[in-house]
Design a protein around this motif. Structure first.
Motif, PDB file in Angstrom:
ATOM      1  N   HIS A  72     -13.919  -9.131 -38.365  1.00  0.00           N
ATOM      2  CA  HIS A  72     -15.519  -8.514 -38.792  1.00  0.00           C
ATOM      3  C   HIS A  72     -15.626  -7.105 -38.285  1.00  0.00           C
ATOM      4  O   HIS A  72     -17.021  -6.405 -39.127  1.00  0.00           O
ATOM      5  CB  HIS A  72     -16.130  -9.356 -37.063  1.00  0.00           C
ATOM      6  N   ALA A  73     -14.812  -5.954 -38.086  1.00  0.00           N
ATOM      7  CA  ALA A  73     -14.832  -5.315 -38.656  1.00  0.00           C
ATOM      8  C   ALA A  73     -14.113  -4.250 -39.570  1.00  0.00           C
ATOM      9  O   ALA A  73     -13.567  -4.239 -39.971  1.00  0.00           O
ATOM     10  CB  ALA A  73     -14.146  -3.967 -36.773  1.00  0.00           C
ATOM     11  N   THR A  74     -14.546  -2.851 -39.338  1.00  0.00           N
ATOM     12  CA  THR A  74     -14.131  -1.863 -40.623  1.00  0.00           C
ATOM     13  C   THR A  74     -12.894  -1.335 -40.015  1.00  0.00           C
ATOM     14  O   THR A  74     -11.902  -1.816 -38.836  1.00  0.00           O
ATOM     15  CB  THR A  74     -14.573  -0.572 -40.269  1.00  0.00           C
ATOM     16  N   LYS A  75     -11.530  -0.774 -40.890  1.00  0.00           N
ATOM     17  CA  LYS A  75     -10.671  -0.697 -41.111  1.00  0.00           C
ATOM     18  C   LYS A  75     -10.271   0.190 -39.453  1.00  0.00           C
ATOM     19  O   LYS A  75      -9.209   0.446 -38.708  1.00  0.00           O
ATOM     20  CB  LYS A  75     -10.085   0.065 -41.578  1.00  0.00           C
ATOM     21  N   ASP A  76     -11.182   1.416 -38.957  1.00  0.00           N
ATOM     22  CA  ASP A  76     -10.792   3.042 -38.925  1.00  0.00           C
ATOM     23  C   ASP A  76     -11.023   1.615 -37.038  1.00  0.00           C
ATOM     24  O   ASP A  76     -10.706   2.178 -36.544  1.00  0.00           O
ATOM     25  CB  ASP A  76     -12.577   3.755 -38.357  1.00  0.00           C
ATOM     26  N   GLU A  77     -12.141   1.220 -36.992  1.00  0.00           N
ATOM     27  CA  GLU A  77     -12.229   0.231 -36.019  1.00  0.00           C
ATOM     28  C   GLU A  77     -10.897  -0.856 -35.101  1.00  0.00           C
ATOM     29  O   GLU A  77     -10.562  -0.326 -33.692  1.00  0.00           O
ATOM     30  CB  GLU A  77     -13.425  -0.495 -35.827  1.00  0.00           C
ATOM     31  N   VAL A  78     -10.412  -1.550 -36.117  1.00  0.00           N
ATOM     32  CA  VAL A  78      -9.304  -1.741 -35.690  1.00  0.00           C
ATOM     33  C   VAL A  78      -7.857  -1.251 -35.551  1.00  0.00           C
ATOM     34  O   VAL A  78      -7.623  -1.179 -34.886  1.00  0.00           O
ATOM     35  CB  VAL A  78      -8.837  -2.916 -37.388  1.00  0.00           C
ATOM     36  N   GLU A  79      -8.402   0.047 -36.220  1.00  0.00           N
ATOM     37  CA  GLU A  79      -6.433   0.689 -36.320  1.00  0.00           C
ATOM     38  C   GLU A  79      -6.878   1.568 -34.289  1.00  0.00           C
ATOM     39  O   GLU A  79      -6.275   1.189 -33.783  1.00  0.00           O
ATOM     40  CB  GLU A  79      -6.271   1.947 -36.780  1.00  0.00           C
ATOM     41  N   SER A  80      -8.107   1.549 -34.619  1.00  0.00           N
ATOM     42  CA  SER A  80      -8.399   2.189 -33.366  1.00  0.00           C
ATOM     43  C   SER A  80      -8.131   0.981 -31.947  1.00  0.00           C
ATOM     44  O   SER A  80      -6.943   1.288 -31.073  1.00  0.00           O
ATOM     45  CB  SER A  80      -9.683   3.336 -33.238  1.00  0.00           C
ATOM     46  N   ALA A  81      -8.936   0.458 -32.504  1.00  0.00           N
ATOM     47  CA  ALA A  81      -8.853  -0.752 -30.848  1.00  0.00           C
ATOM     48  C   ALA A  81      -6.889  -1.631 -30.953  1.00  0.00           C
ATOM     49  O   ALA A  81      -6.282  -1.539 -29.945  1.00  0.00           O
ATOM     50  CB  ALA A  81      -9.416  -1.954 -31.260  1.00  0.00           C
ATOM     51  N   ILE A  82      -6.241  -1.012 -31.691  1.00  0.00           N
ATOM     52  CA  ILE A  82      -5.213  -1.861 -32.132  1.00  0.00           C
ATOM     53  C   ILE A  82      -3.796  -0.590 -31.460  1.00  0.00           C
ATOM     54  O   ILE A  82      -3.287  -0.624 -30.318  1.00  0.00           O
ATOM     55  CB  ILE A  82      -3.818  -1.699 -33.696  1.00  0.00           C
ATOM     56  N   ASP A  83      -4.555   0.783 -31.640  1.00  0.00           N
ATOM     57  CA  ASP A  83      -3.729   2.259 -31.156  1.00  0.00           C
ATOM     58  C   ASP A  83      -4.248   2.124 -29.266  1.00  0.00           C
ATOM     59  O   ASP A  83      -3.260   2.044 -28.327  1.00  0.00           O
ATOM     60  CB  ASP A  83      -4.325   3.835 -31.739  1.00  0.00           C
ATOM     61  N   LYS A  84      -5.416   1.710 -28.754  1.00  0.00           N
ATOM     62  CA  LYS A  84      -5.700   1.838 -27.711  1.00  0.00           C
ATOM     63  C   LYS A  84      -4.779   0.969 -27.065  1.00  0.00           C
ATOM     64  O   LYS A  84      -4.537   0.899 -25.441  1.00  0.00           O
ATOM     65  CB  LYS A  84      -7.573   1.902 -27.959  1.00  0.00           C
ATOM     66  N   ALA A  85      -4.734  -0.343 -27.895  1.00  0.00           N
ATOM     67  CA  ALA A  85      -3.556  -1.381 -26.495  1.00  0.00           C
ATOM     68  C   ALA A  85      -2.264  -1.112 -26.612  1.00  0.00           C
ATOM     69  O   ALA A  85      -1.457  -1.306 -25.566  1.00  0.00           O
ATOM     70  CB  ALA A  85      -4.025  -2.604 -27.888  1.00  0.00           C
ATOM     71  N   VAL A  86      -1.470  -0.297 -27.834  1.00  0.00           N
ATOM     72  CA  VAL A  86      -0.402   0.045 -27.538  1.00  0.00           C
ATOM     73  C   VAL A  86       0.019   1.133 -26.679  1.00  0.00           C
ATOM     74  O   VAL A  86       0.381   0.965 -25.417  1.00  0.00           O
ATOM     75  CB  VAL A  86       0.211   0.922 -28.981  1.00  0.00           C
ATOM     76  N   ALA A  98       2.423  -2.913 -33.099  1.00  0.00           N
ATOM     77  CA  ALA A  98       0.913  -2.389 -33.601  1.00  0.00           C
ATOM     78  C   ALA A  98       1.222  -2.035 -35.742  1.00  0.00           C
ATOM     79  O   ALA A  98      -0.044  -2.405 -35.904  1.00  0.00           O
ATOM     80  CB  ALA A  98       0.566  -2.036 -33.056  1.00  0.00           C
ATOM     81  N   VAL A  99       2.588  -1.958 -35.786  1.00  0.00           N
ATOM     82  CA  VAL A  99       2.330  -1.852 -37.107  1.00  0.00           C
ATOM     83  C   VAL A  99       2.201  -2.560 -37.942  1.00  0.00           C
ATOM     84  O   VAL A  99       2.054  -2.778 -38.955  1.00  0.00           O
ATOM     85  CB  VAL A  99       4.034  -0.741 -37.049  1.00  0.00           C
ATOM     86  N   ARG A 100       2.897  -4.184 -37.395  1.00  0.00           N
ATOM     87  CA  ARG A 100       3.065  -4.910 -38.015  1.00  0.00           C
ATOM     88  C   ARG A 100       1.619  -6.089 -38.293  1.00  0.00           C
ATOM     89  O   ARG A 100       0.955  -6.073 -39.529  1.00  0.00           O
ATOM     90  CB  ARG A 100       3.484  -6.494 -37.249  1.00  0.00           C
ATOM     91  N   MET A 101       0.603  -5.697 -36.792  1.00  0.00           N
ATOM     92  CA  MET A 101      -0.759  -5.934 -36.812  1.00  0.00           C
ATOM     93  C   MET A 101      -1.369  -5.309 -37.931  1.00  0.00           C
ATOM     94  O   MET A 101      -2.233  -5.603 -38.885  1.00  0.00           O
ATOM     95  CB  MET A 101      -1.175  -5.970 -35.646  1.00  0.00           C
TER      96      MET A 101
END
Length: 74
Positions: free
Chosen positions: A34-48, A58-61
């Motif tokens: 549901h979200a944009t690329k920036d939001e997805v990458e930000s959430a993944i980076d925060k999870a890391v 995270a890189v694979r995702m």
């Protein structure tokens, strides 16, 4: 149930962390739909950074997200 005080604390902590990790992972899955690329990458980076997911995963995702969304826009 554990009898040692530190074991009881560790059980509580691990349950709390498990719930937090589940929430973060499910939020990332929702964002990927549901979200944009920036939001997805930000959430993944925060999870890391929080230790929820491994950096290689995270890189694979991110790569999987890019591939799926580049096909849908063409």
């Amino acid at each position: 149930m554990a009898n040692i005080k530190s074991s009881i604390k560790r059980i509580r902590i691990s349950q709390r962390n498990r719930l937090r990790n589940q929430a973060i992972k499910s939020h990332i899955k929702w964002l990927m739909k549901h979200a944009t690329k920036d939001e997805v990458e930000s959430a993944i980076d925060k999870a890391v950074n929080k230790g929820v997911i491994h950096r290689n995963k995270a890189v694979r995702m991110k790569s999987k997200y890019e591939r799926s969304h580049s096909r849908s826009t063409q």
